[in-house]
Design an enzyme around this catalytic site. Structure first.
Site, short mmCIF file in Angstrom:
data_model
loop_
_atom_site.label_atom_id
_atom_site.label_comp_id
_atom_site.label_asym_id
_atom_site.label_seq_id
_atom_site.Cartn_x
_atom_site.Cartn_y
_atom_site.Cartn_z
N TYR A 95 0.87 -1.18 0.00
CA TYR A 95 0.00 0.00 0.00
C TYR A 95 0.90 1.23 0.00
O TYR A 95 2.03 1.19 -0.49
CB TYR A 95 -0.96 -0.08 1.20
CG TYR A 95 -2.15 0.83 1.06
CD1 TYR A 95 -2.94 0.81 -0.09
CD2 TYR A 95 -2.50 1.72 2.07
CE1 TYR A 95 -4.02 1.67 -0.23
CE2 TYR A 95 -3.58 2.57 1.94
CZ TYR A 95 -4.34 2.54 0.79
OH TYR A 95 -5.39 3.38 0.66
N LYS A 150 -21.20 -19.72 -8.93
CA LYS A 150 -20.51 -19.65 -10.23
C LYS A 150 -19.05 -19.23 -10.03
O LYS A 150 -18.14 -19.75 -10.68
CB LYS A 150 -21.24 -18.63 -11.11
CG LYS A 150 -20.78 -18.63 -12.55
CD LYS A 150 -21.57 -19.61 -13.37
CE LYS A 150 -21.17 -19.56 -14.83
NZ LYS A 150 -22.09 -20.33 -15.65
#
Lengths: 506, 179
Positions: A95, A150
């Site tokens: 970060y 899915k």
């Protein structure tokens, strides 16, 4: 050293492994349905059809268990890091401030987002929830568990990071605009469970607008699996796609796409007849002008197909036909034995409705069908879109393809067919089964090769390199889940509560 | 109101006797009415797709028969039947319906209004729309019209594009709301 050189492997780029499965591995802790899409039933090689009440009982049981487990695990996927975090100091790399340089590099060259973030392997599963499974319009929230499932399949079978993204969108234009806006975060888009006919226009428009592959699984996944099975069925019955007369029963997403792919293979449009709830689709049917406005894709088929000018019902369409591809109303009496008997000698019958095929396989055989396929795993010859979509996305992501033209869909179908043929075709072995996981990297590599041939691959590798990458990425997914399960970071499945003490949650 | 006589309006016909056009136009007869009425209803049902204020009435079939029968007898109306050619010879596959209207405040003083054009889908394209438009325009002009006007649902973009390509432009609008 440039930014591209700093990233030593595109497999390793990006920091977050998005949506790793959080449930147990398939079959690892207890018996659960085989890893197939749409909640299909456990694989059992039996020809004897269960009774309707047995089917209902099993479906109810699976539903209750699914709710229990969904509550226990709090969904099916979660986001976990893919980089080491040794201490908070590492966040100076992952970060700020370190990430600023990564951001600047991508700002200067947006294509680097495929190298320096997880975009290369991340797709969105977008739905408006307007046609979920066989349930109808469930809304975006109602679609979420299905999209999570899915995503799990994408990860497990294809090694693809898939983000479920049900959206509240009142119109096709709103869906298109939303997908266009989110596309910068993704390497490809999978449209899912969007009602027909709006799904056709949405897919076409997004394929035109976006520089990444867009796929609608209800159209293309099912159509590719159907074509794969049909190619082998034709070979077994010594027929040519250029000579057969075919009837498509049902005019939904899958069959409209199947018709287009058949024409691409050389099927004579005049020798194809489409039948829907109003009978044979033909150019002078009373609703054909309405179709020109509401469903131009079906309208064009009305003008182009049914060369003999047949009119009437399914029986009229089937007289003398070689092939029946049904993706219509669940049976078992949607197609009757007399329909099959009216077809040409040794016909091919695909009865793909779920959960109950339009005709039971044995009934179709008794009526003379040479080859029967269904959508179910407990009968031979399951036509299953799960054989297709994980590998297609693996292939287009590995080739960093700009799109998914029909040539790629056909390449996937042909590779599936070839794989089954290599293992010996028979009337009960048209297609690979879901257990033959080795087929997935081969289909992925065939897809990537097709992208190269089509000139849309932005990462051109050899076939063996594509195959190796696909195998590696797919194997890694399963190893990851096994490791998480083995360490109990994914807890074992709780035992099912006895039926009497279960609380119905819906 | 007319529909778009072709799906796309592409192609071009050289005129009334172009061999490329797969239809033949002739004045409609009373004996054509049983075939013309369903064709006119198809057009009205297509119009219905564009706007709920164009919902077809339950008695539309009887109305269609009445309107066409009256037009056949009216010297200020033209009703043409489109027949197929070759194997489809003698098969009525479409119609053109136009009327002459006075323009008391404007010149030209008479306008020819194409109120209905319909062809079965398989007979569209191939320059058929161009052919129909030229033919009806010529007949309206012969009856004294100085301007030809096409009426169709505002939302029918295919018809809009077809006529715009052939020099038509919107000169007045009909704006509606339910009461």
């Amino acid at each position: 050293m440039g930014i591209r050189q700093l990233t030593n492997s595109w497999n390793d780029s990006g920091k977050v492994l998005i949506k790793a499965p959080s449930v147990n591995g398939f079959g690892m802790a207890e018996s659960v349905p085989a890893p197939v899409d749409r909640g299909r039933e456990p694989r059992r090689r039996t020809r004897a059809p269960r009774s309707a009440s047995e089917d209902e009982t099993q479906t109810d049981e699976l539903g209750r268990r699914a709710v229990e487990l969904s509550r226990f695990y709090g969904g099916k996927i979660e986001t976990v890091p893919k980089v080491p975090v040794r201490s908070l100091q590492d966040f100076a790399l992952w970060y700020t401030p370190g990430v600023a340089e990564v951001s600047r590099a991508i700002h200067a060259d947006p294509d680097l987002s495929f190298d320096l973030t997880g975009r290369w392997n991340t797709i969105a599963i977008v739905t408006d929830g307007s046609r979920v499974l066989g349930l109808g319009d469930m809304g975006p929230e109602g679609a979420l568990p299905v999209m999570e499932g899915k995503a799990l399949l994408f990860r497990w079978l294809g090694g693809v990071d898939a983000v479920p993204l049900p959206i509240r969108a009142a119109s096709p234009a709103a869906i298109i605009e939303t997908v266009e806006r989110i596309a910068p975060a993704f390497g490809a888009i999978n449209l899912e469970d969007i009602a027909s006919p709006k799904c056709f226009g949405i897919l076409e428009e997004l394929q035109k607008r976006l520089p990444i592959p867009v796929w609608h699984d209800d159209q293309l996944g099912t159509a590719a699996a159907t074509i794969a099975g049909l190619l082998n069925a034709l070979q077994l019955t010594d027929r040519s796609v250029k000579e057969i007369r075919t009837v498509l029963l049902g005019a939904g997403a899958a069959n409209i796409a199947t018709a287009r792919l058949l024409f691409a293979l050389g099927h004579d449009p005049g020798r194809l007849t489409l039948v829907d709830s109003r009978g044979i689709l033909h150019a002078e049917r009373s609703d054909v002008d309405e179709l020109s406005v509401r469903n131009p894709w079906k309208y064009r088929l009305a003008l182009r197909t049914n060369g003999g000018g047949r009119t009437g019902d399914l029986a009229a369409a089937l007289a003398g036909a070689d092939v029946l591809l049904a993706a219509s109303t669940p049976g078992p009496n949607t197609i009757r034995p007399a329909h099959v008997r009216a077809m040409a000698r040794g016909p091919i019958v695909f009865a793909l409705a779920n959960p109950v095929p339009e005709i039971w396989p044995q009934v179709a055989r008794d009526a003379g069908a040479a080859i029967v396929a269904t959508g179910r795993s407990d009968f031979p010859n399951q036509v299953n879109n799960s054989l297709v979509f994980p590998a297609v996305f693996r292939g287009v992501l590995d080739a960093r393809a700009r799109s998914i033209p029909d040539e790629i869909v056909l390449a996937a179908a042909r590779e599936l067919a070839r794989h089954a043929a290599d293992r010996g075709l028979s009337e009960e072995h048209l297609l690979p089964t879901m257990q033959e996981t080795e087929v997935f990297p081969h289909v992925a590599a065939a897809v990537a090769d097709a992208a190269v041939r089509q000139g849309i691959a932005q990462r051109r590798l050899s076939h063996d390199e594509y195959l190796h990458r696909a195998e590696t990425q797919m194997a890694r997914s399963r190893q990851l889940v096994k490791a998480l399960v083995g360490s109990h970071l994914i807890p074992p499945m709780p035992r099912a509560a006895p039926p009497t003490s279960r609380r119905r949650t819906r | 109101m007319t529909g778009a006589p072709t799906a796309s309006g592409e192609g071009g016909s050289s005129g009334t006797d172009s061999p490329a056009v797969p239809i033949h136009l002739r004045p409609a007869r009373a004996s054509d009415l049983p075939v013309l009425v369903p064709l006119l209803l198809r057009l009205k049902r297509l119009n219905e797709e564009f706007d709920p204020l164009l919902r077809v009435r339950d008695d539309a079939e009887a109305q269609a028969l009445e309107v066409l029968r009256a037009s056949l007898d009216d010297p200020k109306s033209i009703v043409l039947a489109a027949e197929g050619v070759g194997p489809d010879k003698d098969k009525v596959v479409g119609l053109v319906h136009a009327v002459l209207r006075e323009r008391p405040f404007y010149t030209p003083e008479v306008e020819g209004v194409i109120v209905d054009i319909y062809l079965l889908p398989l007979y569209r394209r191939h320059g058929v729309g161009e052919y129909l438009l030229k033919e009806i325009s010529a007949q309206l002009k012969a009856k004294g019209a100085g301007v030809v006007i096409a009426e169709f649902p505002s939302q029918n973009e295919i018809a809009s594009r077809f006529y715009a390509k052939r020099g038509f432009r919107a000169i007045t609008g009909r704006h509606a709301r339910s009461l």
